[in-house]
Design an enzyme around this catalytic site. Structure first.
Site, PDB file in Angstrom:
ATOM      1  N   SER A   1       0.394  -0.591   0.219  1.00  0.00           N
ATOM      2  CA  SER A   1       0.195  -0.227  -0.113  1.00  0.00           C
ATOM      3  C   SER A   1       0.995   1.304  -0.051  1.00  0.00           C
ATOM      4  O   SER A   1       0.433   2.382  -0.111  1.00  0.00           O
ATOM      5  CB  SER A   1      -0.427   0.097   0.818  1.00  0.00           C
ATOM      6  OG  SER A   1      -0.529   0.403   1.987  1.00  0.00           O
TER       7      SER A   1
ATOM      8  N   HIS B   1       2.036   3.619   7.157  1.00  0.00           N
ATOM      9  CA  HIS B   1       1.229   4.334   6.224  1.00  0.00           C
ATOM     10  C   HIS B   1       1.725   6.338   6.212  1.00  0.00           C
ATOM     11  O   HIS B   1       2.503   6.893   7.442  1.00  0.00           O
ATOM     12  CB  HIS B   1      -0.088   4.628   6.316  1.00  0.00           C
ATOM     13  CG  HIS B   1      -0.758   3.135   5.334  1.00  0.00           C
ATOM     14  ND1 HIS B   1      -1.887   3.713   5.977  1.00  0.00           N
ATOM     15  CD2 HIS B   1      -0.285   2.720   4.425  1.00  0.00           C
ATOM     16  CE1 HIS B   1      -2.875   1.988   4.849  1.00  0.00           C
ATOM     17  NE2 HIS B   1      -1.209   1.807   4.452  1.00  0.00           N
TER      18      HIS B   1
ATOM     19  N   ASP C   1      -7.185   5.828   5.492  1.00  0.00           N
ATOM     20  CA  ASP C   1      -7.640   4.735   6.462  1.00  0.00           C
ATOM     21  C   ASP C   1      -8.663   4.446   7.680  1.00  0.00           C
ATOM     22  O   ASP C   1      -8.443   3.600   8.461  1.00  0.00           O
ATOM     23  CB  ASP C   1      -6.260   4.680   7.140  1.00  0.00           C
ATOM     24  CG  ASP C   1      -4.705   4.692   6.621  1.00  0.00           C
ATOM     25  OD1 ASP C   1      -4.844   4.363   5.542  1.00  0.00           O
ATOM     26  OD2 ASP C   1      -3.811   4.919   6.680  1.00  0.00           O
TER      27      ASP C   1
END
Lengths: 194, 148
Positions: A58, A98, A124
């Protein structure tokens, strides 16, 4: 392979007791020094797991599966937009890597922030605990400070390795007043996990 | 002494140290790079709209008494070898501002800046803020037109 094992066993059989103890102690030393280095890194970086492995795509093309991240987690360093954080959500075993998309910092220093994977199209919130809209500082395991790709695993994609690194940019705004892939990270030494 | 196992061991150890050395050289090759660049940003039309949001909670002062807000409104990934000189005109924001309190309308102190983050093969992950910022003010009235 059977030959190798036999040779090895012969070696052990030829040792006297002293040598055997020495070997066992030596092995113990190696394990404990690895543990010491790991714990020492934890103290120096302030992060509970200073080195993590990226487990999913991701954050592509910045981080691919298997890349190593070096984390620090100093209390006095504020979290800012654009930073790559590793966080662990309650009820989820594996931490996530992230990028920070929004932060809101209060007068009293408490920070709430929202993250998003570079390769995901939405933020998220779907990955957080049910009903959770913001992350807080206590959920942060560390901020990515150093990075190393692992060359071994990329034999298939070798030709694109050289072009895939680039830079990610974003526009910050500062005002003083689905189905997602999630980049999961894991601790490297399983020894340190206990 | 010269068993296959010992030789394998030596080769493995040597490979590891060579790779560690190479990784360190990679780190050195990018560590002293200067990443600063000039940036000029402008805004044309700034609108605030009142949008009902049923997904968030009703506590309006959830984020109240804010000292600092940072929001990403646009981002882009540039891969190695791609054109890194960005010249955008009439670009829209990619992400929107969401005001969970009352800080957005009539805010006179909004600064736009461009930052970037270079990902090396191995090394540090520097976060660089471009020199050059742009200050905007949000209008004091919500836009009456829905599709403006």
């Amino acid at each position: 392979m059977g030959m190798l094992d036999m040779d090895f066993l012969d070696d052990v059989r030829r040792m006297n007791k002293r040598q055997l103890y020495y070997q066992v102690l030596n092995f113990g030393m190696i394990v404990s020094s690895a543990l010491m280095i790991w714990k020492g890194l934890m103290v120096v970086t302030g992060s509970e797991s200073p080195i993590v492995v990226v487990l999913s795509g991701s954050m592509e093309p910045a981080f691919y599966r298997g890349d190593l991240l070096f984390l620090t987690n100093y209390r006095e360093e504020p979290i800012r937009v654009g930073e790559i954080v590793v966080f662990k959500i309650e009820g989820r075993e594996i931490p996530i890597v992230h990028r920070v998309l929004k932060i809101h910092e209060k007068e009293n220093g408490t920070v709430r922030f929202l993250t998003k994977g570079d390769n995901n199209s939405v933020d998220d919130r779907g990955l957080y605990a049910p009903g959770q809209l913001w992350l807080e500082k206590k959920e942060v395991v560390g901020r990515a400070r150093g990075f190393s790709e692992i060359p071994i695993k990329k034999t298939k994609k070798r030709h694109i390795v050289n072009v895939r690194r680039g830079c990610n940019m974003w526009v910050n705004v500062i005002t003083p007043t689905s189905r997602q892939r999630n980049a999961e990270a894991t601790l490297i030494p399983t020894v340190a996990r206990t | 002494m010269n068993t296959a196992l010992a030789r394998l061991n030596t080769i493995f150890a040597f490979t590891l140290s060579v790779m560690a050395g190479l990784t360190f050289l990679c780190f050195l090759s990018t560590f002293f790079n200067e990443h600063k660049a000039d940036v000029s940003i402008n805004t044309a039309k700034v609108i605030v709209k009142n949008v009902p949001d049923y997904s968030a909670g009703r506590e309006k002062n959830d984020l109240g008494f804010i000292k600092l807000n940072q929001v990403v409104v646009w981002d882009k990934i540039i891969r190695r070898g791609e054109n890194s000189i960005l010249d955008y005109r009439k670009a829209n924001t990619k992400y929107y501002f969401w005001d969970f309190g009352n800080g957005l309308r009539g805010n006179k102190n909004v600064t736009l800046s461009l930052s970037w983050n270079v990902i090396p093969n191995a090394g540090t992950l520097p976060k660089i803020m471009g020199t050059g910022q742009h200050k905007i003010e949000f209008p004091a009235e919500y836009s009456p037109n829905r599709f403006q």
